[in-house]
Design a protein around this motif. Structure first.
Motif, PDB file in Angstrom:
ATOM      1  N   GLY A  52     -23.948  50.006  59.759  1.00 39.05           N
ATOM      2  CA  GLY A  52     -23.430  51.107  60.573  1.00 39.05           C
ATOM      3  C   GLY A  52     -24.561  52.029  61.004  1.00 39.05           C
ATOM      4  O   GLY A  52     -25.740  51.664  60.973  1.00 39.05           O
ATOM      5  N   ASN A  53     -24.203  53.244  61.424  1.00 43.12           N
ATOM      6  CA  ASN A  53     -25.235  54.163  61.919  1.00 43.12           C
ATOM      7  C   ASN A  53     -25.644  55.208  60.894  1.00 43.12           C
ATOM      8  O   ASN A  53     -26.370  56.150  61.224  1.00 43.12           O
ATOM      9  CB  ASN A  53     -24.800  54.834  63.233  1.00 43.12           C
ATOM     10  N   LEU A  54     -25.197  55.042  59.648  1.00 43.06           N
ATOM     11  CA  LEU A  54     -25.647  55.909  58.568  1.00 43.06           C
ATOM     12  C   LEU A  54     -26.746  55.209  57.777  1.00 43.06           C
ATOM     13  O   LEU A  54     -26.601  54.047  57.394  1.00 43.06           O
ATOM     14  CB  LEU A  54     -24.492  56.259  57.628  1.00 43.06           C
ATOM     15  N   ALA A  55     -27.827  55.926  57.524  1.00 46.56           N
ATOM     16  CA  ALA A  55     -28.911  55.363  56.709  1.00 46.56           C
ATOM     17  C   ALA A  55     -28.810  55.833  55.266  1.00 46.56           C
ATOM     18  O   ALA A  55     -29.551  55.343  54.410  1.00 46.56           O
ATOM     19  CB  ALA A  55     -30.258  55.762  57.285  1.00 46.56           C
ATOM     20  N   GLY A  56     -27.910  56.767  55.003  1.00 46.84           N
ATOM     21  CA  GLY A  56     -27.743  57.267  53.646  1.00 46.84           C
ATOM     22  C   GLY A  56     -26.343  57.789  53.436  1.00 46.84           C
ATOM     23  O   GLY A  56     -25.625  58.134  54.386  1.00 46.84           O
ATOM     24  N   ALA A  57     -25.934  57.841  52.167  1.00 48.55           N
ATOM     25  CA  ALA A  57     -24.623  58.375  51.811  1.00 48.55           C
ATOM     26  C   ALA A  57     -24.685  58.870  50.374  1.00 48.55           C
ATOM     27  O   ALA A  57     -25.516  58.423  49.581  1.00 48.55           O
ATOM     28  CB  ALA A  57     -23.536  57.304  51.955  1.00 48.55           C
ATOM     29  N   VAL A  58     -23.807  59.807  50.060  1.00 53.12           N
ATOM     30  CA  VAL A  58     -23.675  60.323  48.698  1.00 53.12           C
ATOM     31  C   VAL A  58     -22.254  60.038  48.249  1.00 53.12           C
ATOM     32  O   VAL A  58     -21.299  60.578  48.814  1.00 53.12           O
ATOM     33  CB  VAL A  58     -23.988  61.829  48.623  1.00 53.12           C
ATOM     34  N   ASP A  59     -22.123  59.162  47.262  1.00 55.90           N
ATOM     35  CA  ASP A  59     -20.815  58.774  46.741  1.00 55.90           C
ATOM     36  C   ASP A  59     -20.423  59.765  45.653  1.00 55.90           C
ATOM     37  O   ASP A  59     -21.067  59.849  44.612  1.00 55.90           O
ATOM     38  CB  ASP A  59     -20.887  57.353  46.174  1.00 55.90           C
ATOM     39  N   LEU A  60     -19.347  60.506  45.897  1.00 56.95           N
ATOM     40  CA  LEU A  60     -18.976  61.600  44.991  1.00 56.95           C
ATOM     41  C   LEU A  60     -17.743  61.268  44.167  1.00 56.95           C
ATOM     42  O   LEU A  60     -16.728  61.962  44.216  1.00 56.95           O
ATOM     43  CB  LEU A  60     -18.765  62.891  45.787  1.00 56.95           C
ATOM     44  N   GLY A  61     -17.830  60.208  43.390  1.00 55.64           N
ATOM     45  CA  GLY A  61     -16.772  59.887  42.447  1.00 55.64           C
ATOM     46  C   GLY A  61     -16.404  58.419  42.473  1.00 55.64           C
ATOM     47  O   GLY A  61     -15.787  57.952  43.434  1.00 55.64           O
ATOM     48  N   SER A  62     -16.780  57.685  41.404  1.00 53.52           N
ATOM     49  CA  SER A  62     -16.520  56.243  41.337  1.00 53.52           C
ATOM     50  C   SER A  62     -16.506  55.791  39.883  1.00 53.52           C
ATOM     51  O   SER A  62     -17.056  56.466  39.008  1.00 53.52           O
ATOM     52  CB  SER A  62     -17.619  55.455  42.059  1.00 53.52           C
ATOM     53  N   PRO A  63     -15.915  54.631  39.607  1.00 53.45           N
ATOM     54  CA  PRO A  63     -16.079  54.012  38.288  1.00 53.45           C
ATOM     55  C   PRO A  63     -17.554  53.685  38.050  1.00 53.45           C
ATOM     56  O   PRO A  63     -18.298  53.395  38.987  1.00 53.45           O
ATOM     57  CB  PRO A  63     -15.233  52.740  38.385  1.00 53.45           C
ATOM     58  N   TYR A  81     -25.286  58.256  43.842  1.00 54.20           N
ATOM     59  CA  TYR A  81     -23.980  58.219  43.179  1.00 54.20           C
ATOM     60  C   TYR A  81     -23.821  59.373  42.194  1.00 54.20           C
ATOM     61  O   TYR A  81     -24.770  59.751  41.502  1.00 54.20           O
ATOM     62  CB  TYR A  81     -23.811  56.907  42.409  1.00 54.20           C
ATOM     63  N   ALA A  82     -22.585  59.895  42.135  1.00 57.85           N
ATOM     64  CA  ALA A  82     -22.249  60.917  41.145  1.00 57.85           C
ATOM     65  C   ALA A  82     -21.666  60.300  39.884  1.00 57.85           C
ATOM     66  O   ALA A  82     -21.635  60.957  38.846  1.00 57.85           O
ATOM     67  CB  ALA A  82     -21.253  61.920  41.731  1.00 57.85           C
ATOM     68  N   GLY A  83     -21.175  59.085  39.965  1.00 57.50           N
ATOM     69  CA  GLY A  83     -20.469  58.523  38.824  1.00 57.50           C
ATOM     70  C   GLY A  83     -19.080  59.105  38.714  1.00 57.50           C
ATOM     71  O   GLY A  83     -18.426  59.413  39.718  1.00 57.50           O
ATOM     72  N   ASN A  84     -18.609  59.294  37.494  1.00 53.79           N
ATOM     73  CA  ASN A  84     -17.235  59.757  37.272  1.00 53.79           C
ATOM     74  C   ASN A  84     -17.028  61.208  37.701  1.00 53.79           C
ATOM     75  O   ASN A  84     -17.951  62.019  37.673  1.00 53.79           O
ATOM     76  CB  ASN A  84     -16.885  59.674  35.793  1.00 53.79           C
TER      77      ASN A  84
END
Length: 329
Positions: A52-63, A81-84
């Motif tokens: 896609g057109n994003l080169a970065g992302a911050v995942d704010l909540g995952s297993p 990643y933030a983790g839990n």
């Protein structure tokens, strides 16, 4: 008379694409890598943002198994990643259908009489997130949906994260939750506050502390005018006017949104008073990292628009390219 193009600020550079690529000689604008600072890959899929057109992302909540799997992936987008979700026992988002139990870590309140040599629940949880690959810590402060951390427990989470050089981001929802986050020294808010009007004095304290606010304005109304959206717009407008740092974020996975730059989110940032250079800064801030990814760039084809209202749709046409494929004009 043709109107001059917008001044996009110092992060934008006129360029031409390499003659050896798929679009030889195409002209446009080079920007730093674009980042969505609030996504949920456990909902949209770990591969959803590839190509896609994003080169970065911050995942704010995952297993945590998703975090460890994601950290082993190469290429782009580069994900932090933030983790839990760290939350009080019985607190948000426990029980939500979109949040599997493995994505939530409930913490008991810190006890003041425990032996100093023994780690408390907050320190143990923070270290666990880091061990699985988290580079930011997420806390849930939702007083409208159940118990929240008391000040001592939240302070213990922040202290444990500081010792590991991990920023803390908070979901704030409900009366008094923004103040709780500011007083505890939380580094960023996962959403612009949308359930309470944040007074100017508290905004000034947040700005003085260097707190960042992730926008997520679109999900406060999904295109409709709602009290939550208007409250968030007003809060963000005053936060920015006071000198606060705004980060572009969509809460991807929450409702129907594009898998990439969301022009509706950008349009709301314009409505909140961000100018062209402010918008680009919010989109390209490397937070929670200290430096931008090297070797890649964002290419937006064609001339920049003349009106800021047209800027969101133009930015949404961006693509990720190798930096070496772009020649400065």
């Amino acid at each position: 008379m043709t109107r001059p193009a917008l001044d996009l600020g110092p992060l934008a550079t006129p360029v031409r694409r390499s003659l050896n690529g798929d679009h030889p000689g195409e002209t446009g604008t080079m920007l730093p890598p674009l980042i969505d600072h609030h996504v949920h890959l456990m909902i949209v899929g770990i591969d959803a943002l590839d190509h896609g057109n994003l080169a970065g992302a911050v995942d704010l909540g995952s297993p945590l198994d998703l975090v460890s799997a994601g950290r082993r992936r190469d290429g782009f987008p580069r994900v932090d990643y933030a983790g839990n979700f760290l939350t009080a026992r019985g607190g948000y988002p426990m029980g939500r259908p979109w949040a599997p139990p493995s994505s939530v870590r409930e913490l008991d309140a810190e006890r003041g009489d425990r032996r100093a040599a023994l780690p408390g629940a907050a320190e143990t949880a923070v270290r666990e997130q880091q061990a699985f690959g988290a580079s930011v810590i997420k806390v849930a402060l939702n007083a409208d949906a159940g118990p929240v951390f008391d000040r001592a427990t939240l302070a213990a989470v922040v202290t444990a994260a500081r010792e590991l050089d991990l920023p803390v981001v908070a979901h704030v929802e409900g009366e008094g939750m923004t103040a709780l986050a500011v007083e505890a020294g939380v580094d960023a808010l996962a959403h612009t506050p949308f359930t309470e009007q944040v007074d100017d004095a508290l905004i000034a304290r947040a700005v003085a502390a260097g707190q960042r606010w992730i926008s997520t304005l679109f999900v406060a109304g999904y295109g409709a005018t709602t009290p939550e959206r208007e409250r968030a717009l007003d809060n963000l407008r005053r936060f920015r006017e006071a000198g606060g740092r705004v980060l572009y974020g969509t809460d991807l996975g929450n409702g129907d949104q594009p898998l990439g730059v969301n022009p509706a989110e950008l349009a709301l940032l314009v409505e909140a008073g961000l100018g062209a250079s402010d918008l680009i800064a919010a989109l390209t801030d490397p937070w929670p990292r200290r430096s931008r990814a090297e070797g890649i760039a964002t290419f937006v084809p064609g001339p920049p628009p003349a009106a800021i209202d047209d800027l969101p749709d133009w930015l949404a046409t961006a693509c990720v390219v190798p930096a070496e494929d772009l020649e400065t004009l």
